[in-house]
Design a protein around this motif. Sequence first.
Motif: not given
Length: 242
Positions: A197-210
Amino acid sequence: MDCNSIFRKYSRYVLIIFNFLFVLTGVIILSVGATVKAYYHEYNRFLDDKYIYASDLLIVIGVIIFIISFFGCCGALKENACMTLTFSTLLIVIFVLEVMVGIGGLVLKHKTDELIENALNETMKEYTNNTEVNELWDNVQRNFNCCGIHNYTDWEKPSSPTHKLIPISCCTFDAGSTGNVSCTDASSGLHHRGCLDAFSDYIEGHATSIESVGITLAVIQLLGIVLSCYLSRQIKSDYETV
């Protein structure tokens, strides 16, 4: 001076101004790509290669934008139909690439949990016999205040590589803690949130930036495509009239 000549004159200046804005979008794209790549690179063992490729593509697009801005400025200043048309064509290519990046970011965002869970499951098996994986897991658990894949009980399972012991990195200790400290399910500083959950939220945030950068700037490029195509057609029409 007829209306077409007047409109062409002003569209040329608008295109020149747009090119300066275009350079700024290149800086933004390049910066976002480089930043996201830096964040992703730190945890590359937990990520699918598609995440790295998406950030690399943003960097490439940013560099290309600097190059093609030359054609746009020169074509508008010199009223060169060939250079303006070249600029239009390259803009269309960039537009397609940015849409691809945006869609790619959207797809990755929705597949993040699945991709990361698979990576966490595979790397957890190597925790005790692979130094790189050991350090990566410890960094993630400390940096994101998480433990295990779903929670700390993942380390207590019979199949756990730590032989039912919870890694020290799963706990936050007081600054004054000394001696042989250990992390158990009774420790007050135990991280209860799972790293998925914690790491996925972090990665999803950057994927959203892309995703956001790709789609938003692609829409902006449409204005440049329309202006450059119109200016190129008008210049060519004037030469044919003469």
